[in-house]
Motif scaffolding. Structure first.
Motif, short mmCIF file in Angstrom:
data_model
loop_
_atom_site.label_atom_id
_atom_site.label_comp_id
_atom_site.label_asym_id
_atom_site.label_seq_id
_atom_site.Cartn_x
_atom_site.Cartn_y
_atom_site.Cartn_z
N ARG A 1 0.83 -1.22 0.00
CA ARG A 1 0.00 0.00 0.00
C ARG A 1 0.86 1.27 0.00
NH1 ARG A 1 -4.63 0.38 4.02
NH2 ARG A 1 -5.79 1.35 2.32
N ASN A 2 2.05 1.17 0.60
CA ASN A 2 2.96 2.32 0.64
C ASN A 2 3.38 2.79 -0.76
OD1 ASN A 2 2.92 2.71 3.36
ND2 ASN A 2 4.87 1.72 3.78
N ILE A 3 3.40 1.87 -1.72
CA ILE A 3 3.79 2.28 -3.07
C ILE A 3 2.58 2.50 -3.99
CG2 ILE A 3 6.04 1.13 -2.89
CD1 ILE A 3 4.84 -0.75 -5.21
N GLY A 4 1.38 2.42 -3.39
CA GLY A 4 0.18 2.74 -4.16
C GLY A 4 -0.60 1.55 -4.69
N MET A 5 -0.21 0.33 -4.27
CA MET A 5 -0.98 -0.86 -4.65
C MET A 5 -2.15 -1.06 -3.70
SD MET A 5 2.17 -3.57 -5.23
CE MET A 5 1.17 -4.89 -5.92
N LYS A 6 -3.18 -1.75 -4.15
CA LYS A 6 -4.22 -2.23 -3.25
C LYS A 6 -3.68 -3.51 -2.59
CE LYS A 6 -8.63 -0.42 -4.75
NZ LYS A 6 -8.06 0.84 -5.23
N ALA A 7 -4.25 -3.89 -1.46
CA ALA A 7 -3.74 -5.07 -0.76
C ALA A 7 -4.87 -5.91 -0.18
CB ALA A 7 -2.77 -4.66 0.34
N ILE A 8 -4.70 -7.22 -0.31
CA ILE A 8 -5.63 -8.20 0.27
C ILE A 8 -4.87 -8.94 1.37
CG2 ILE A 8 -6.99 -10.28 -0.13
CD1 ILE A 8 -7.25 -9.45 -3.07
N TRP A 9 -5.41 -8.89 2.57
CA TRP A 9 -4.79 -9.61 3.69
C TRP A 9 -5.39 -11.00 3.83
CZ3 TRP A 9 -6.25 -9.51 9.45
CH2 TRP A 9 -5.26 -10.16 10.21
N LYS A 10 -4.55 -12.02 3.69
CA LYS A 10 -5.00 -13.38 4.01
C LYS A 10 -4.85 -13.54 5.51
CE LYS A 10 -4.79 -18.20 2.75
NZ LYS A 10 -4.77 -18.67 4.15
N ARG A 11 -5.95 -13.54 6.19
CA ARG A 11 -5.92 -13.51 7.66
C ARG A 11 -5.02 -14.60 8.23
NH1 ARG A 11 -11.44 -12.63 7.20
NH2 ARG A 11 -12.15 -10.57 7.83
N ASP A 12 -4.31 -14.21 9.28
CA ASP A 12 -3.41 -15.13 9.97
C ASP A 12 -3.62 -14.92 11.46
OD1 ASP A 12 -0.95 -15.97 11.38
OD2 ASP A 12 -0.21 -16.41 9.37
N SER A 13 -3.80 -16.01 12.20
CA SER A 13 -4.13 -15.92 13.62
C SER A 13 -3.03 -15.26 14.46
CB SER A 13 -4.43 -17.31 14.18
OG SER A 13 -3.31 -18.16 13.97
N GLN A 14 -1.83 -15.16 13.88
CA GLN A 14 -0.73 -14.56 14.63
C GLN A 14 -0.95 -13.04 14.83
OE1 GLN A 14 3.17 -15.15 12.95
NE2 GLN A 14 4.20 -14.23 14.70
N TRP A 15 -1.68 -12.44 13.90
CA TRP A 15 -1.93 -10.99 13.97
C TRP A 15 -3.42 -10.71 14.06
CZ3 TRP A 15 1.52 -12.83 10.09
CH2 TRP A 15 2.88 -12.60 10.38
N ASN A 16 -3.77 -9.69 14.83
CA ASN A 16 -5.18 -9.34 14.99
C ASN A 16 -5.69 -8.46 13.87
OD1 ASN A 16 -5.34 -10.65 17.49
ND2 ASN A 16 -4.44 -8.89 18.53
N HIS A 17 -4.76 -7.72 13.24
CA HIS A 17 -5.22 -6.70 12.31
C HIS A 17 -4.15 -6.41 11.26
CE1 HIS A 17 -7.10 -3.02 10.89
NE2 HIS A 17 -5.95 -2.39 11.07
N ALA A 18 -4.60 -6.05 10.07
CA ALA A 18 -3.71 -5.52 9.04
C ALA A 18 -4.50 -4.44 8.30
CB ALA A 18 -3.28 -6.62 8.07
N ALA A 19 -3.84 -3.32 8.00
CA ALA A 19 -4.52 -2.19 7.35
C ALA A 19 -4.65 -2.44 5.86
CB ALA A 19 -3.74 -0.90 7.62
N ALA A 20 -5.49 -3.42 5.52
CA ALA A 20 -5.65 -3.84 4.13
C ALA A 20 -6.92 -3.27 3.51
CB ALA A 20 -5.69 -5.36 4.06
N ASP A 21 -6.99 -3.30 2.17
CA ASP A 21 -8.21 -2.89 1.48
C ASP A 21 -9.28 -3.97 1.58
OD1 ASP A 21 -7.30 -0.32 -0.02
OD2 ASP A 21 -5.70 -1.77 -0.41
N TYR A 22 -8.82 -5.23 1.61
CA TYR A 22 -9.73 -6.38 1.67
C TYR A 22 -9.11 -7.45 2.57
CZ TYR A 22 -11.37 -4.03 -2.52
OH TYR A 22 -11.81 -3.08 -3.40
N MET A 23 -9.96 -8.29 3.13
CA MET A 23 -9.49 -9.39 3.96
C MET A 23 -10.15 -10.68 3.49
SD MET A 23 -9.52 -7.67 7.73
CE MET A 23 -8.86 -6.00 7.95
N ILE A 24 -9.39 -11.76 3.47
CA ILE A 24 -9.93 -13.05 3.06
C ILE A 24 -9.48 -14.15 4.03
CG2 ILE A 24 -10.02 -12.47 0.59
CD1 ILE A 24 -7.43 -14.19 0.25
N ASP A 25 -10.24 -15.23 4.05
CA ASP A 25 -9.84 -16.42 4.81
C ASP A 25 -9.46 -17.55 3.86
OD1 ASP A 25 -10.29 -15.60 7.59
OD2 ASP A 25 -12.37 -15.38 6.94
#
Length: 220
Positions: A183-207
């Motif tokens: 996202r820092n370089i201007g891309m969109k981002a999809i976070w594949k959720r991972d139990s190690q982290w509670n949150h990611a500042a993504a445009d979309y989230m998937i399981d």
């Protein structure tokens, strides 16, 4: 308009946690002559702890295991070599990996991969998953001389795919190395959720990887 989809490998396409478990169980059984004095579950648990989900390279892991468990007649170097040559035989993909790549391919999207790690080792794992030929570009940190989250790595991949950041989307599991960096370089981002982290500042989230194609369809 999204023209390219880029992916992380470990924890995104490759189920690294399960693959490591499978590998270390198999290594213990194969090398039982030298490792058999250690209770199997304890050996597996300690390897996984020391490995720290791949963020500690295996030379350190095996040196520690040899020292802690007083392993003799086989060196940490030989155990490491076995890991390098055998891990690829235990690679487990996340569900719907091939189906997703096929769907993206039918949409004429350019596909890329950016992964941290050792060059040949990661390439062997990519081939073991049967996905090498889906990607027009694969950047592995050791071979590139820089690693995520360095923005140059992302820019290099986009140049090779001949797309701009706003025409691209990145799929990854790490909140900083993948999501924030993309996202820092201007891309969109999809976070594949991972139990190690509670949150990611993504445009979309998937399981599930099966959701990626639908997100891009809606975007386009």
């Amino acid at each position: 308009m999204i023209k390219a989809v880029l992916f992380d490998l470990d924890g995104t396409l490759l189920n690294r946690d399960e693959s490591v478990k499978m590998f270390i169980q198999n290594q213990y059984d194969r090398l039982n002559k030298w490792l058999g004095h250690i209770p199997k579950e304890r050996c597996i648990r300690r390897f996984i702890e020391l490995d720290h989900r791949g963020y500690v390279w295996k030379d350190k892991v095996y040196q520690q295991l040899v020292s802690e468990f007083k392993i003799t007649d086989i060196t940490w170097g030989e155990l490491l070599q076995d890991y390098l040559s055998s891990f690829k035989n235990h690679c487990i993909a996340f569900p719907n990996l091939i189906r997703m790549l096929e769907e993206l391919k039918t949409k004429n999207l350019a596909l890329g991969m950016i992964t941290n790690g050792k060059g040949q080792f990661q390439m062997d794992n990519i081939k073991a998953l049967g996905i090498r030929d889906y990607f027009q570009t694969i950047l592995i940190s050791e071979w590139e001389g820089i690693k995520k989250p360095d923005p140059q790595l992302f820019k290099r991949a986009l140049q090779q795919l001949n797309v701009t950041p706003n025409e691209s989307i990145f799929v990854g599991d790490h909140p900083d190395n993948d999501i924030k960096a993309a996202r820092n370089i201007g891309m969109k981002a999809i976070w594949k959720r991972d139990s190690q982290w509670n949150h990611a500042a993504a445009d979309y989230m998937i399981d599930d990887l099966g959701e990626v194609s639908l997100i891009i369809e809606n975007l386009n």
